[in-house]
Structure formats: C-alpha cells, structure tokens
Motif scaffolding. Structure first.
Motif, PDB file in Angstrom:
ATOM      1  N   PRO A   1     -11.038   9.835   4.630  1.00  0.00           N
ATOM      2  CA  PRO A   1     -12.077  10.815   4.984  1.00  0.00           C
ATOM      3  C   PRO A   1     -11.474  12.168   5.321  1.00  0.00           C
ATOM      4  O   PRO A   1     -10.371  12.256   5.874  1.00  0.00           O
ATOM      5  CB  PRO A   1     -12.757  10.187   6.200  1.00  0.00           C
ATOM      6  N   GLY A   2     -12.208  13.230   4.995  1.00  0.00           N
ATOM      7  CA  GLY A   2     -11.762  14.574   5.330  1.00  0.00           C
ATOM      8  C   GLY A   2     -11.820  14.833   6.820  1.00  0.00           C
ATOM      9  O   GLY A   2     -11.002  15.547   7.377  1.00  0.00           O
ATOM     10  N   LYS A   3     -12.808  14.241   7.483  1.00  0.00           N
ATOM     11  CA  LYS A   3     -12.964  14.370   8.935  1.00  0.00           C
ATOM     12  C   LYS A   3     -13.031  12.964   9.514  1.00  0.00           C
ATOM     13  O   LYS A   3     -13.582  12.060   8.903  1.00  0.00           O
ATOM     14  CB  LYS A   3     -14.254  15.120   9.269  1.00  0.00           C
ATOM     15  N   PHE A   4     -12.477  12.783  10.676  1.00  0.00           N
ATOM     16  CA  PHE A   4     -12.484  11.477  11.316  1.00  0.00           C
ATOM     17  C   PHE A   4     -13.614  11.394  12.332  1.00  0.00           C
ATOM     18  O   PHE A   4     -14.110  12.411  12.818  1.00  0.00           O
ATOM     19  CB  PHE A   4     -11.134  11.203  11.992  1.00  0.00           C
TER      20      PHE A   4
ATOM     21  N   PRO B   1       0.836  -1.217   0.000  1.00  0.00           N
ATOM     22  CA  PRO B   1       0.000   0.000   0.000  1.00  0.00           C
ATOM     23  C   PRO B   1       0.869   1.266   0.000  1.00  0.00           C
ATOM     24  O   PRO B   1       1.920   1.312   0.628  1.00  0.00           O
ATOM     25  CB  PRO B   1      -0.778  -0.107   1.309  1.00  0.00           C
ATOM     26  N   ARG B   2       0.409   2.267  -0.747  1.00  0.00           N
ATOM     27  CA  ARG B   2       1.114   3.550  -0.818  1.00  0.00           C
ATOM     28  C   ARG B   2       0.127   4.689  -0.577  1.00  0.00           C
ATOM     29  O   ARG B   2      -0.979   4.673  -1.101  1.00  0.00           O
ATOM     30  CB  ARG B   2       1.744   3.732  -2.195  1.00  0.00           C
ATOM     31  N   PHE B   3       0.551   5.686   0.194  1.00  0.00           N
ATOM     32  CA  PHE B   3      -0.267   6.868   0.407  1.00  0.00           C
ATOM     33  C   PHE B   3       0.074   7.896  -0.660  1.00  0.00           C
ATOM     34  O   PHE B   3       1.231   8.122  -0.973  1.00  0.00           O
ATOM     35  CB  PHE B   3      -0.027   7.455   1.803  1.00  0.00           C
ATOM     36  N   SER B   4      -0.973   8.505  -1.223  1.00  0.00           N
ATOM     37  CA  SER B   4      -0.802   9.527  -2.252  1.00  0.00           C
ATOM     38  C   SER B   4      -1.862  10.596  -2.037  1.00  0.00           C
ATOM     39  O   SER B   4      -3.044  10.362  -2.296  1.00  0.00           O
ATOM     40  CB  SER B   4      -0.950   8.898  -3.635  1.00  0.00           C
ATOM     41  N   GLY B   5      -1.454  11.746  -1.541  1.00  0.00           N
ATOM     42  CA  GLY B   5      -2.430  12.804  -1.268  1.00  0.00           C
ATOM     43  C   GLY B   5      -3.407  12.369  -0.189  1.00  0.00           C
ATOM     44  O   GLY B   5      -3.000  11.999   0.903  1.00  0.00           O
ATOM     45  N   ASN B   6      -4.691  12.346  -0.524  1.00  0.00           N
ATOM     46  CA  ASN B   6      -5.733  11.938   0.417  1.00  0.00           C
ATOM     47  C   ASN B   6      -6.238  10.536   0.146  1.00  0.00           C
ATOM     48  O   ASN B   6      -7.398  10.226   0.413  1.00  0.00           O
ATOM     49  CB  ASN B   6      -6.910  12.918   0.364  1.00  0.00           C
ATOM     50  N   SER B   7      -5.393   9.677  -0.394  1.00  0.00           N
ATOM     51  CA  SER B   7      -5.827   8.316  -0.682  1.00  0.00           C
ATOM     52  C   SER B   7      -4.702   7.324  -0.410  1.00  0.00           C
ATOM     53  O   SER B   7      -3.548   7.695  -0.278  1.00  0.00           O
ATOM     54  CB  SER B   7      -6.285   8.195  -2.142  1.00  0.00           C
TER      55      SER B   7
ATOM     56  N   LEU C   1     -17.157  12.963 -12.343  1.00  0.00           N
ATOM     57  CA  LEU C   1     -16.885  14.383 -12.376  1.00  0.00           C
ATOM     58  C   LEU C   1     -17.129  15.005 -11.005  1.00  0.00           C
ATOM     59  O   LEU C   1     -18.204  14.847 -10.428  1.00  0.00           O
ATOM     60  CB  LEU C   1     -17.778  15.045 -13.433  1.00  0.00           C
ATOM     61  N   TRP C   2     -16.159  15.679 -10.450  1.00  0.00           N
ATOM     62  CA  TRP C   2     -16.203  16.379  -9.166  1.00  0.00           C
ATOM     63  C   TRP C   2     -16.478  15.447  -7.996  1.00  0.00           C
ATOM     64  O   TRP C   2     -17.068  15.807  -7.006  1.00  0.00           O
ATOM     65  CB  TRP C   2     -17.225  17.504  -9.159  1.00  0.00           C
ATOM     66  N   ASP C   3     -16.076  14.211  -8.109  1.00  0.00           N
ATOM     67  CA  ASP C   3     -16.279  13.254  -7.033  1.00  0.00           C
ATOM     68  C   ASP C   3     -14.993  12.446  -6.879  1.00  0.00           C
ATOM     69  O   ASP C   3     -14.266  12.251  -7.838  1.00  0.00           O
ATOM     70  CB  ASP C   3     -17.450  12.322  -7.373  1.00  0.00           C
ATOM     71  N   THR C   4     -14.720  11.976  -5.684  1.00  0.00           N
ATOM     72  CA  THR C   4     -13.511  11.184  -5.461  1.00  0.00           C
ATOM     73  C   THR C   4     -13.877   9.873  -4.773  1.00  0.00           C
ATOM     74  O   THR C   4     -13.609   9.686  -3.595  1.00  0.00           O
ATOM     75  CB  THR C   4     -12.493  11.962  -4.608  1.00  0.00           C
ATOM     76  N   PRO C   5     -14.519   8.952  -5.490  1.00  0.00           N
ATOM     77  CA  PRO C   5     -14.902   7.682  -4.868  1.00  0.00           C
ATOM     78  C   PRO C   5     -13.726   6.717  -4.778  1.00  0.00           C
ATOM     79  O   PRO C   5     -12.667   6.944  -5.357  1.00  0.00           O
ATOM     80  CB  PRO C   5     -15.949   7.140  -5.832  1.00  0.00           C
ATOM     81  N   ASP C   6     -13.954   5.633  -4.066  1.00  0.00           N
ATOM     82  CA  ASP C   6     -12.975   4.549  -4.053  1.00  0.00           C
ATOM     83  C   ASP C   6     -12.959   3.903  -5.430  1.00  0.00           C
ATOM     84  O   ASP C   6     -13.966   3.872  -6.129  1.00  0.00           O
ATOM     85  CB  ASP C   6     -13.349   3.511  -2.995  1.00  0.00           C
TER      86      ASP C   6
END
Length: 97
Positions: free
Chosen positions: A58-61, A2-8, A34-39
């Motif tokens: 998640p943006g907030k925990f 697994p690698r972290f990249s930005g918010n994913s 468009l304008w969404d960041t799903p898994d």
C-alpha cells in the motif's frame, strides 16, 4: 523465498526478467490492467496449483488505531487457491488434500 521489488513483494521461482517472461508464458492467472497495479496470482496449467504471486504494497499504511483492531495472525482456514482456468479471474478455492 519472498523478494521485495519496488513497491511489491514477489513469491515466485523466477529470478530475472528473462525467467519471469518464461514463467508468465508457462502459467495462467491474473494480469496487470492498464494504469493499475493489482496483485498477481499465477497457476500451473496442469496441476492448477498456485505457482507464484506478486502483492502490491500500500502507498499509505493504516493508522495505529486501525492496526490495533486487526489480529496479529489471521485464522487458518485450511484452503488453498486453485486455478480453474475459466471465467474472468480464473480462481477457485479448493480444500487441501
């Protein structure tokens, strides 16, 4: 690995942008909207097995009270996702063999 990249976090065999493009061409599965960041889940077209995944953080925990109610490890179910290649999601859950 697994690698972290930005918010994913990414779990896939590619290591750079060029390899990621080839990976997306060689697999099928969910796509970004468009304008969404799903898994994102990608499957091998021949074996239909999971080839890679990208999960958005998640943006907030959750609060401490909510987190305390969640088990440390989820129960194992003995199933793996398999790609069907049909329908809007292209996903099918199948038994391990």
């Amino acid at each position: 690995m697994p690698r972290f990249s930005g918010n994913s976090v990414r779990v896939a065999y590619y290591t750079d942008v060029k390899e990621r493009e080839w990976f997306l061409l060689a697999t099928f599965g969910s796509q970004e909207w468009l304008w969404d960041t799903p898994d994102v889940l990608r499957f091998d077209p021949e074996s239909r097995e999971l080839a890679g995944a990208e999960f958005e953080l998640p943006g907030k925990f959750a609060s401490t009270e909510d987190s305390a109610r969640v088990p440390v490890l989820p129960a194992a179910r003995g199933q793996t996702p398999r790609g069907r290649g049909t329908g809007p999601s292209g996903l099918e859950v199948g038994r391990d063999r």
